[in-house]
Design a protein around this motif. Structure first.
Motif, PDB file in Angstrom:
ATOM      1  N   GLU A  44      10.484  -5.445   1.914  1.00 27.24           N
ATOM      2  CA  GLU A  44      10.165  -4.388   0.956  1.00 27.24           C
ATOM      3  C   GLU A  44      10.999  -3.139   1.230  1.00 27.24           C
ATOM      4  OE1 GLU A  44       7.609  -3.789  -1.547  1.00 27.24           O
ATOM      5  OE2 GLU A  44       7.351  -5.942  -1.716  1.00 27.24           O
ATOM      6  N   ILE A  45      11.775  -3.140   2.328  1.00 24.92           N
ATOM      7  CA  ILE A  45      12.495  -1.934   2.716  1.00 24.92           C
ATOM      8  C   ILE A  45      13.891  -1.937   2.097  1.00 24.92           C
ATOM      9  CG2 ILE A  45      13.290  -0.549   4.672  1.00 24.92           C
ATOM     10  CD1 ILE A  45      10.329  -0.836   4.711  1.00 24.92           C
TER      11      ILE A  45
ATOM     12  N   ARG B 268       0.982   1.188  -2.915  1.00 24.09           N
ATOM     13  CA  ARG B 268       2.071   0.313  -2.472  1.00 24.09           C
ATOM     14  C   ARG B 268       1.446  -0.870  -1.760  1.00 24.09           C
ATOM     15  NH1 ARG B 268       4.792   5.111  -0.262  1.00 24.09           N
ATOM     16  NH2 ARG B 268       3.925   4.392   1.688  1.00 24.09           N
TER      17      ARG B 268
ATOM     18  N   GLU C  27       1.906  -2.239   1.080  1.00 22.18           N
ATOM     19  CA  GLU C  27       1.481  -2.087   2.475  1.00 22.18           C
ATOM     20  C   GLU C  27       0.282  -1.144   2.567  1.00 22.18           C
ATOM     21  OE1 GLU C  27       3.459   0.268   1.632  1.00 22.18           O
ATOM     22  OE2 GLU C  27       3.380   1.913   3.083  1.00 22.18           O
TER      23      GLU C  27
ATOM     24  N   ARG D 115       4.385 -10.372  -2.870  1.00 21.53           N
ATOM     25  CA  ARG D 115       3.330  -9.358  -2.897  1.00 21.53           C
ATOM     26  C   ARG D 115       1.985  -9.964  -3.283  1.00 21.53           C
ATOM     27  NH1 ARG D 115       5.738  -4.006  -5.816  1.00 21.53           N
ATOM     28  NH2 ARG D 115       7.460  -3.587  -4.404  1.00 21.53           N
TER      29      ARG D 115
ATOM     30  N   HIS E 226      13.383   3.529   2.406  1.00 21.61           N
ATOM     31  CA  HIS E 226      12.084   3.608   1.751  1.00 21.61           C
ATOM     32  C   HIS E 226      11.648   2.245   1.244  1.00 21.61           C
ATOM     33  CE1 HIS E 226      12.625   7.986   1.754  1.00 21.61           C
ATOM     34  NE2 HIS E 226      11.318   7.995   1.713  1.00 21.61           N
ATOM     35  N   GLN E 227      10.377   2.190   0.841  1.00 21.65           N
ATOM     36  CA  GLN E 227       9.861   0.957   0.273  1.00 21.65           C
ATOM     37  C   GLN E 227      10.412   0.781  -1.135  1.00 21.65           C
ATOM     38  OE1 GLN E 227       6.781  -0.885   1.286  1.00 21.65           O
ATOM     39  NE2 GLN E 227       6.832   0.036   3.306  1.00 21.65           N
TER      40      GLN E 227
END
Lengths: 395, 303
Positions: free
Chosen positions: A34-35, B273, B275, B133, A345-346
């Motif tokens: 996700e980064i 988000r 996470e 996700r 960032h994500q």
């Protein structure tokens, strides 16, 4: 498709068609899970050749053409151009005209900032704030329509003045609208500074230090959110900003929350200035006489558009049309910050980081022709440019 | 009742599909009104699904067609089968056996699993991220949701939905186990990927998430499945925590009441988000649900 470099990268393409973008642009974000580890941009999907187009049109016609560079800050473009041409021609618009110009410019800033608030909230998945801020934005759109007859391209300016007067009833309508908006804006300020779920998405995200902001050359509210006091209305007041001064709204944090804070607080500053203008509107003519031909010479004209400094270079050969008009729009100078700040960032933060600079795509696109040494200088005509455009997009 | 009729027509099957669409409309309309919008007309979800069912289903390059076409069916079948064990429309569960609570919860998860696999089956980058996700989110809300449903089960001393519902019929367990009630309701929102837990299908980042490549029938089936899951989930929560759903009036009244709460919660928050979702569930949701469960077990043992 993933590139075939030694270690395969996972690239997320955003654009040219993507729900996060309201205008076409292409961004590629390399992600590791996700980064985000890298970002590139490619612009140029909506190049319209307006700068070239100005050379084929008279001074007056260009006013309307340039207004169409941007649908959101249309008045800013017309104002910057009109101020520049007036400077070249040695004409000064009467004080009442200047005040009305500032009035419309500030109303435009209100509508632009409310629009941005909604878009940015939508990027964070906060659709309720989006819907409410756009509902309230209708108030200022109605005021602009009431004043100028148009919701988007107001055509408030003419060379040497403005086109319409502000009547007492209109002034009252504006005051009433502002009272409503001020109350709502107070509420939005509370939301963006206290809503804990929203702050999770804005606080500490995409923090840009003052040094970084200066190095990246960001302008407008994006810079002011990083404590860079850059506001043309304050630095070199134009039109009626000398009589109705504004204060630059600054924030120190430099993160997304600060960008929300600066723009929402700027709304209050706009409300204050508009009220002041309505209360102390100078009397007098609306237009000054403008010659058809403009003296030979060149000038620059700077104003503060809602997104930052808008810069016009205008060159006259003494005829009834300009020799060169160059518009330097604010978004272009803020894009670099997106590509820099995105890294680390994500992926989920990317739409917000992008929206944080309030990007405007169509005013960015430029055509650059590079003449290599030893090659003859090449003159591009309007017809050639048009043909090139048709060929370019056919591919 | 004949299980086949129960599965295909009433109270499962066709009735459930239509009810799911009707509840979807209520949800959309409520959210729209809360957001100061007009919202869709009552037949909009029906029209959407009809249109999708009539459309050609495009199988994208790089996807296994068998899986691509099969997963939506499995998802819908899972949700419909789960409905067999749940008291619907005021009737007792059509089919029941000891331990059906666990089966039901896992049949409900089948939907999420299918969405995740459906996304992972394609080579579309938005789908892949969406699938990751979706499955990440599955691991975050699943445990607390199950724990929250186990609370009433432990009080009753049975893992059979019918028995728990019969016990809870006269008792408002939401008062004695408030944490479990809240966790179950919010867990249901996570399961259905409703805002603020809609990171798996966050349109401003990854278009439509795992379902980006789905069109036509497959997408319609996922949509129908979600509607069914919404009903089954609401019915479970209402039956366990809100004093039972043994007659049609209390079934519709209580599930719609829950839907109003869910709609209000949806329009209240910004998207989390992924996470943050996981952090929220494991740091607060699971711990609170566990604490509630321990408290329940201890009081049961004491009494």
């Amino acid at each position: 498709m993933p590139t075939t470099e030694p270690r395969e990268k996972f690239i997320v393409p955003i654009g040219p068609q993507h729900p996060a973008l309201k205008e076409p642009g292409h961004f590629e974000f390399t992600v590791d899970g996700e980064i985000v580890t890298g970002a590139t941009a490619r612009l140029g999907y909506v190049h319209r050749g307006i700068e070239k187009g100005t050379e084929d049109r008279s001074w007056v016609q260009n006013l309307y053409l340039l207004e169409r560079i941007c649908g959101i800050c249309s008045h800013s473009h017309a104002l910057a151009y009109a101020l520049g041409v007036e400077k070249l021609a040695g004409v000064e618009a009467p004080p009442r005209a200047q005040a009305i110009r500032v009035l419309v410019a500030e109303l435009e800033r209100i509508h632009s900032h409310l629009l941005w608030l909604g878009v940015a909230a939508h990027e964070a998945g906060f659709d309720t704030l989006f819907m409410y801020s756009w509902r309230d934005r209708e108030t200022v759109m109605d005021l602009l329509e009431n004043l100028t007859g148009n919701r988007v391209n107001y055509s408030a300016n003419v060379l040497g003045g403005v086109k319409f007067d502000v009547s007492v009833e209109q002034a009252d309508a504006i005051r009433r609208g502002l009272d409503f908006l001020e109350e709502r804006t107070q509420h939005y300020l509370t939301v963006v500074t206290t809503d804990s779920m929203f702050l999770r998405r804005t606080r500490g995200i995409a923090t840009m230090s003052k040094q970084q902001a200066e190095a990246l050359g960001v302008i407008g509210p994006t810079a002011r959110a990083s404590d860079v006091p850059r506001d043309v209305r304050v630095e070199s007041p134009y039109a009626a900003y000398t009589t109705f001064p504004v204060e630059a709204v600054l924030a120190t944090a430099g993160d997304l929350e600060a960008r929300f804070l600066v723009r929402v607080k700027e709304l209050f500053e706009s409300y204050r200035v508009i009220r002041e203008i309505l209360d102390r509107m100078p009397a007098g003519d609306l237009t000054a006489r403008m010659p058809r031909r403009v003296k030979e010479g060149e000038t620059v004209s700077r104003i503060e558009a809602p997104r930052g400094e808008l810069f016009y270079f205008i060159k006259s050969g003494g005829g009834d049309r300009p020799e060169r008009v160059k518009a330097r729009t604010p978004s272009m100078f803020n894009f670099a910050s997106v590509l820099t700040l995105a890294v680390g960032h994500q992926l989920a933060d990317i739409p917000m980081i992008m929206a944080g600079i309030d990007p405007c795509f169509s005013c960015n696109d430029r055509l650059v022709v590079v003449n290599r040494i030893g090659h003859e200088a090449d003159v591009w005509t309007w017809e050639k440019l048009r043909q090139y455009g048709i060929e370019y997009y056919r591919r | 009742m004949n299980p086949l009729i129960a599965l295909l027509i009433f109270p499962g099957g066709l009735f459930l599909l239509l009810l799911g669409l009707a509840y979807e409309w209520v949800d959309r309309k409520l959210v729209a009104r809360l957001q100061n919008r007009i919202g869709p007309r009552w037949f909009q979800p029906f029209a959407d699904v009809l249109k999708l069912l009539a459309k050609e289903e495009v199988v994208p390059d790089g996807a296994n067609p068998f899986l691509f076409l099969g997963l939506p069916m499995v998802a819908l079948a899972g949700a419909l089968t789960a409905a067999l064990y749940v008291p619907l429309a005021g009737l007792p569960p059509s089919y029941s056996f000891p331990g059906d609570l666990i089966v039901t919860v896992y049949l409900l998860s089948l939907m999420t699993l299918c969405i995740g696999l459906g996304g992972a089956n394609t080579i579309d980058r938005f789908s892949l991220i969406g699938a990751t996700r979706t499955l990440t989110q599955l691991f975050s809300y699943e445990a607390p949701f199950l724990l929250a449903l186990l609370g009433p089960a432990i009080v009753v001393g049975s893992w059979q939905i019918g028995q728990i519902a019969a016990y809870a019929d006269t008792r408002l367990l939401a008062l004695t186990q408030p944490v479990g009630f809240v966790v179950a309701l919010i867990g249901l929102m996570g399961k259905l990927e409703m805002p603020p837990f809609d990171a798996p299908e966050a349109e401003t980042e990854i278009v439509a998430g795992a379902l980006t490549e789905y069109s036509g029938r497959g997408y319609a089936m996922f949509r129908l499945g979600k509607g069914v899951e919404l009903i089954v989930g609401l019915a479970l929560v209402a039956a366990f925590y809100l004093g039972g759903v043994s007659d049609p009036l209390s079934f519709f009244g209580k599930t719609l009441l829950l839907l109003v709460v869910v709609a209000a919660l949806q329009s209240l928050f910004a998207r989390l988000r992924i996470e943050q979702t996981v952090g929220l569930w494991w740091r607060y949701g699971t711990l609170l649900a566990l604490a509630q469960l321990l408290f329940t077990i201890v009081t049961e043992v004491m009494v």
